[in-house]
Scaffold this active site. Structure first.
Site, PDB file in Angstrom:
ATOM      1  CG  ASP C  40      -0.186  -0.082   2.521  1.00 31.03           C
ATOM      2  OD1 ASP C  40       1.063  -0.168   2.486  1.00 31.03           O
ATOM      3  OD2 ASP C  40      -0.828  -0.042   3.581  1.00 31.03           O
ATOM      4  N   GLY C  41       2.151   1.119  -0.189  1.00 33.02           N
ATOM      5  CA  GLY C  41       2.999   2.287  -0.337  1.00 33.02           C
ATOM      6  C   GLY C  41       3.638   2.779   0.943  1.00 33.02           C
ATOM      7  CD  GLU C  42       0.840   2.504   5.657  1.00 34.54           C
ATOM      8  OE1 GLU C  42       1.293   1.772   6.564  1.00 34.54           O
ATOM      9  OE2 GLU C  42      -0.319   2.967   5.676  1.00 34.54           O
ATOM     10  NE  ARG C  99      13.457  24.649  -5.754  1.00 30.69           N
ATOM     11  CZ  ARG C  99      12.771  24.136  -6.766  1.00 30.69           C
ATOM     12  NH1 ARG C  99      12.719  24.777  -7.912  1.00 30.69           N
ATOM     13  NH2 ARG C  99      12.170  22.968  -6.644  1.00 30.69           N
ATOM     14  CD  GLN C 100       7.040  25.022  -1.211  1.00 34.98           C
ATOM     15  OE1 GLN C 100       6.184  25.289  -0.397  1.00 34.98           O
ATOM     16  NE2 GLN C 100       6.956  23.983  -2.037  1.00 34.98           N
ATOM     17  CG  HIS C 133      17.478  27.476  -2.907  1.00 38.03           C
ATOM     18  ND1 HIS C 133      18.027  27.685  -4.158  1.00 38.03           N
ATOM     19  CD2 HIS C 133      16.456  28.351  -2.802  1.00 38.03           C
ATOM     20  CE1 HIS C 133      17.339  28.638  -4.778  1.00 38.03           C
ATOM     21  NE2 HIS C 133      16.385  29.043  -3.970  1.00 38.03           N
ATOM     22  CE  LYS C 195      14.862  35.559 -13.863  1.00 33.93           C
ATOM     23  NZ  LYS C 195      15.270  34.808 -15.038  1.00 33.93           N
ATOM     24  CB  THR C 226      13.157  23.025 -15.694  1.00 32.45           C
ATOM     25  OG1 THR C 226      13.384  24.442 -15.582  1.00 32.45           O
ATOM     26  CG2 THR C 226      12.063  22.618 -14.728  1.00 32.45           C
ATOM     27  N   GLY C 228      15.903  25.795 -17.176  1.00 33.25           N
ATOM     28  CA  GLY C 228      15.397  26.997 -17.845  1.00 33.25           C
ATOM     29  C   GLY C 228      16.203  28.252 -17.559  1.00 33.25           C
TER      30      GLY C 228
END
Lengths: 316, 316, 316, 316, 316, 316
Positions: C40-42, C99-100, C133, C195, C226, C228
């Protein structure tokens, strides 16, 4: 905590001379720590040597400027914690805000409890203090507090004077317990000052319980702030016939305002014995004020804490 | 928290004038609280009116004397908590120790985190702050922090000046994000100062990214401490051909040392706009230094917090 | 913490290859721990050797799948705590959710603070991290955090290349501080991307501060997600006349989406140097992507932490 | 806390009669809660009505059997917390373990602080107490403590007696502060008992400071345990010429061992006034022992706490 | 908590359909919250409406993907806390990691306790759960937990079927207590499966206590994971002569691996009744699997919690 | 924790005889600690030897009088903490309040969780327990818990008896897991008692799963309180044809009310084997009640904990 854990002793700026004396007693140099202030009044601290895994002691009384010394102590603790010290002991020869240890009126703060809480929040693992204004402050902490006393030093000091016909005086009911211990050590009687109103509605005066007539009083206090209550006690002693040769023994020489001059200039005060828990700057030094050093007592306490040896067997 | 909860606003001694202005904006008197200092430098606080069940706000920037103001704030919080206040908000127009928000070198303290921790330990339920030096300070708390900004006030101020050919300048990379928001509000281009070495090993100089030639710069900062980095930025702007009519907008006028004179005396500085987050005593007032009041912004924030209205919709 | 405390190093499933390399550097086997998942993913964890009194290190980057790796790390810590480990260090070569780290908009979470809080709640005694970060993340903890950096490895790497006419590039203002340190190590000039809007209201473009004409750029980043912003920076460098031989140095190769192909296929990108803080699976391996190992750095850090030796003297 | 929050008052088994009287004063029934003991001595509690969102008060003095009453109180708090009570107030007319509030000798516990800590740990939001043995106990908590006193009731009681030539007596230095307040309320002089050694090395005796000759003494105490120190004080008063009509006012009638008989049988004791903070079982009732009820005082305090009205204005 | 406090209900991504159904039952829209994932797998949440002072409920079962759902729930709580929600309730129709609620072998984690701890650390004020795998999980929290059960719904379901000669079956000893309650509700006898070794050393088999011969069994479980133990129980029932018309009632349809096919394809299984605590995606839907909705039960619980009405009177 | 850390073992008054036996097994004297009670029922503790830096174990089952023993244990822990013990282990051969480990009805307390919380709040660093009534109690703690079992001792005891045709009986579903382990150790079949209603609405009776006909049952329990459920089980065994030679093995002999006589007087009970986890006073001693000592098991556990050796390898 094995006795092999390296000991490191650091000094805040609260009492560098005492810190140096403690280090000398321990026969080790003070650890390298830079404490400075920015132009806007903020304090900056940085340890300049590794403290990893060390048993670290920070010597910092929170005397005047009390808030600056307190915040500095918190920063010194925080930096140690983040730098992986093994154990952090705040060595506080003087514990500021100790007189605000309970609410006497509604909507007050309990500053002494707040100080205890923030010391723990900053990361202190233990505290070494000296003659706290109220015993309950020790209980405010859940970390171990070693509570030293200068009373033994005062007892030795007065024994060497070989004064005759001495009486130990507690200037108010708050110090009776401590005075009673000095009574035992010096084998002298006790007198207690207490405030009352001789006639209802009249001014409060300081009266005395115990016989002081013809005796040489030794007033025991934990601290001298403005000296006001000491002077009141001295005058009451004279009124009750004590000899005009009165000694004062107080652990902490806060000596705010004109306290030094008031004590020096009182003709009946023979000598005021304090310790170096708080620095005594040159402008506060007076002939009658004698400073005993608590350096060896703190040095021994630090050594014993580091080596897991009992402190209670040494002091009290 | 129903809107019926009574609001009470108290002032520490950090900025009584701003506190008074906020209270006037709220059309209510400041709550009665006595803050005094003992001769030995310890602070004593007592609220002189009941705070039971009230939604209490304490206005106290922790500006210079930072440690005294901080400890006073802690005591004011502690007393509220013990007196059964329903909710305690520390309103800090200036948040001292904000620049020590991370370890830049080994064995430093993280003073800003420590301040956050002791505010929570003392019993603060929430914080209202203004243009924190680092956004991360907001994250140090687990209690809600409302983070106001004076940027909108600055934008209005400069819009009313109807300056032509303006460039917004961030004096270093740390303020670029905020400057970019002002760029949007004033519809002006951006320039960024950054320090580098023109030739390897030579002295660090401040260079500029972005075109400032012939433009009227508005330098955006969160605080002016000694004014040193502002002056460096001004000089770099002049070197790059900016008009010698340079504006500075900084939320917090710390203005330590000779900052006021350095700013006043620089011929290319046209005006320095700060707020009243920190008191500007008469000896620091200069012709070029203009103070905007954040009283209405704080008043509105306090009102909205009390009434559970969104603050984000108002500011930013 | 005496140096005799037995060291045990365990690996979660986040980066088994790096964990193995660290163990080899330490010349000791990885500790036995079973980590499995139920249908079940545990996740289920069990240590298969005694950890009583041991100085335990868990190597677990919280890279993708970040939540699974994070919860697994918490379980690994919890099990150690309950099994009487003496000290638990979370070794996190990559710190997910970094990053948060602050609220940029109203009603966001501060995920990085939450991660710090739950690591402490689970029982971690200390953390070893790599190129976080944001520096402030280190401050989120009240436990010690050793913050390593790959910058020195990158400096060595490029020094050995003996490139001429290099410029260090920070792709935005957020990395300037780190880039400046690399500038000192490589004795090269600095350029900073930022920027802005060339004309008001027009699309945001990436401009460059600093002279890059004819120079070989080394872009320094903490992570490539990514790709970018790297590509944007590369294009801006080319527009400003940089040589079409551009190097990228980024500690963490997150390489989500089609990042690897975008980097590989860009003609001006000469080489992308990352570390093995995050696994680089075969399908992400490209010719231009070069992976340096941080195994010896982590091995040395673990050894020093265990032996209470300074880490700051080694790194930075 | 709006005044609309429903109030619920529950009683532990510590003093059901007082709880009933408080409920009657409040003109509301006691809440339904079942408290029982299993055959093996374990206590079981269950509230038999919903407490969701209610402002709950538990009346439970921690008198003998102190540990049982304390654990029962903790269970009553825990069950309220888990059942979603809005606010939980521990109403403790008697606070057991109050005399162990500081370390007098090495390696003791500080039981009063432990009690404060476990009350908070169990989920108490606030405490209402009565004449705590030491003021510092109030400081042990970081939650609000309303500290009531029976001193005003004693003052009223003795004023109605219209005794002439009264002297207020503190049997030792610990009660001087409280006695001084009674002195003001009754407009009578003060005498203080203190222990000393008339001649060095001889037995400790209780002496008296202040003039009691021909006066009617009112001894003020916080509690009577075995009655031993009261008897000593009475005898000292007689030796100093006090009238053999001596009153004793003590908030808490612990009355352990043969205290009741010792007090009843002493010819000079006229009356012993206590409160009903602790139950006075029939076998302890004596003619000279007069019990005043604190029910209305606690009822009023509970009502005011619930309605966020000031308590300080009422008491003290 | 006055009933006027605004209620807001939000949904994580764990079970959006159930969340929608609960909101519809409450006749209010779900609150606006954006939950998204970055390309590197990290979750990002933001509330898109003010939550200040609101009584907030987050509906999020921590079913597969359990770690992602759990971390998302933590982020949703954290964001509410920082956004000044008045009260935060984690509504967890399925509580993942519930089966790791105790150490069965040395050096395991206790995942369920860890989950409880991190929910509290993130800022949850209360929890609403459904048929927890172990009752003790409720005790892991010190915040209130409302523990709902689907047993009443199952009783109604089977009552409507008007089956004759039913026996309630607990497949192992762990569910006996719950089965006994269903026995009372359906007025049917009980049988209990238990595993033992028919002959020493031989394979473990599932035996049955209680008479099932000729009866229609209803197997009661809290969850179906792989279906393995259900199938074993069914086969044992058949061996003991039960009718080949066997019903299964399990609150949580985890249905991992090929559970759905195993249940569907077993000829003796008549119907499997589960709830919508966990989503049942189309590929898991089978003819014999019947899903009852717990939406009204959760809706009613949320309404009652908000209005401080008793929940126990409703359920169980 | 190096193996050189001095070990000190202290005894509360809960089971002095067992404590003495453990100390003898460890070949060391019990540490000096004075535990006394004041006339008002309050407990006072003081350690009479230094405990600085020592690895301290307090042996104290919280059996009847449970509250007194529990508070005493808390005081013993508190005093150790304040006296600078290095590590404090609560050794609890019997853990009182273990049966209140979950809410079975609304508005109950969860006493076992409360006990766990206050032990941690008092300063316990770890716990050693024996056959806890519910495994989940171990999970209530976040500090390490070593959970010993007497099952191995019981297995040895019955192996030496060389009984033939034995069946292991769990008197209800709660003990099945433990019984199954004894099944493996004794290589015997299993039977499980369970309560049900033979006919709907009739009295609940105890039935049996598993074949006991002609067998000698060994009933395994964790504790015997009033003996009621044991007697029920014995009677059910007889009804199902078991031999009237029934053995009972229960770790904790609570033996409240008339349990001893009920067991002694039942003709089919051959022997009741308990341990000395709880004292068996002379008035409870009966011929059929046999007490095995857990002293060596606890001694070995203490030694291994002190020396950081695995305990799991020894027990279970």
């Amino acid at each position: 905590m094995s006795e092999k854990t390296e000991i490191k002793v650091f000094a805040g700026t609260g009492n560098p001379k005492l810190a140096q004396a403690i280090a000398e007693w321990l026969e080790m140099p003070l650890g390298e720590v830079a404490v400075s202030r920015f132009p806007d009044g903020e304090t900056y601290v940085q340890y300049e040597e590794s403290v990893r895994g060390a048993d670290c002691f920070i010597i910092q009384p929170t005397c005047d400027p009390v808030d600056t010394n307190l915040v500095q102590l918190l920063l010194l603790i925080d930096a140690l914690r983040r730098a992986s010290a093994d154990r952090i002991t705040a060595v506080m020869p003087y514990f500021g805000y100790a007189r605000q240890e309970k609410k006497d009126r509604p909507r007050e703060a309990v500053a002494a409890k707040l100080v205890a809480d923030v010391l723990s929040a900053a990361g202190a693992d233990r505290v070494i203090a000296l003659d706290l204004h109220a015993d309950a402050i020790q209980s405010f902490f859940n970390i171990p507090v070693d509570h030293l006393t200068a009373r033994g030093m005062f007892a030795d000091f007065f024994e060497q004077k070989k004064l005759e016909n001495v009486v130990i005086v507690s200037p108010d009911e708050g110090r009776v317990k401590q005075a009673r211990k000095l009574v035992r050590q010096l084998n002298a009687p006790l007198a207690v000052g207490y405030k009352h109103h001789a006639f209802h509605g009249h001014t409060e005066i300081t009266d005395l319980a115990g016989d002081v007539k013809g005796k040489i009083p030794i007033i025991l206090e934990d601290m001298i702030t403005t000296g006001g209550s000491i002077i009141e006690c001295v005058d009451a002693l004279l009124e009750h016939g004590a000899q005009p040769q009165i000694y004062v023994a107080a652990t902490h020489g806060v000596l705010a305002a004109s306290a030094t001059d008031r004590l020096q200039n009182h003709p009946a005060i023979a000598e005021v014995v304090i310790t170096d828990s708080i620095p005594l700057p040159p402008d506060k030094q007076r002939e009658k004020i004698k400073q005993l050093s608590v350096a060896s007592m703190f040095g021994e306490a630090i050594r014993r804490v580091n080596q897991d040896m009992s402190i209670s067997s040494l002091f009290d």
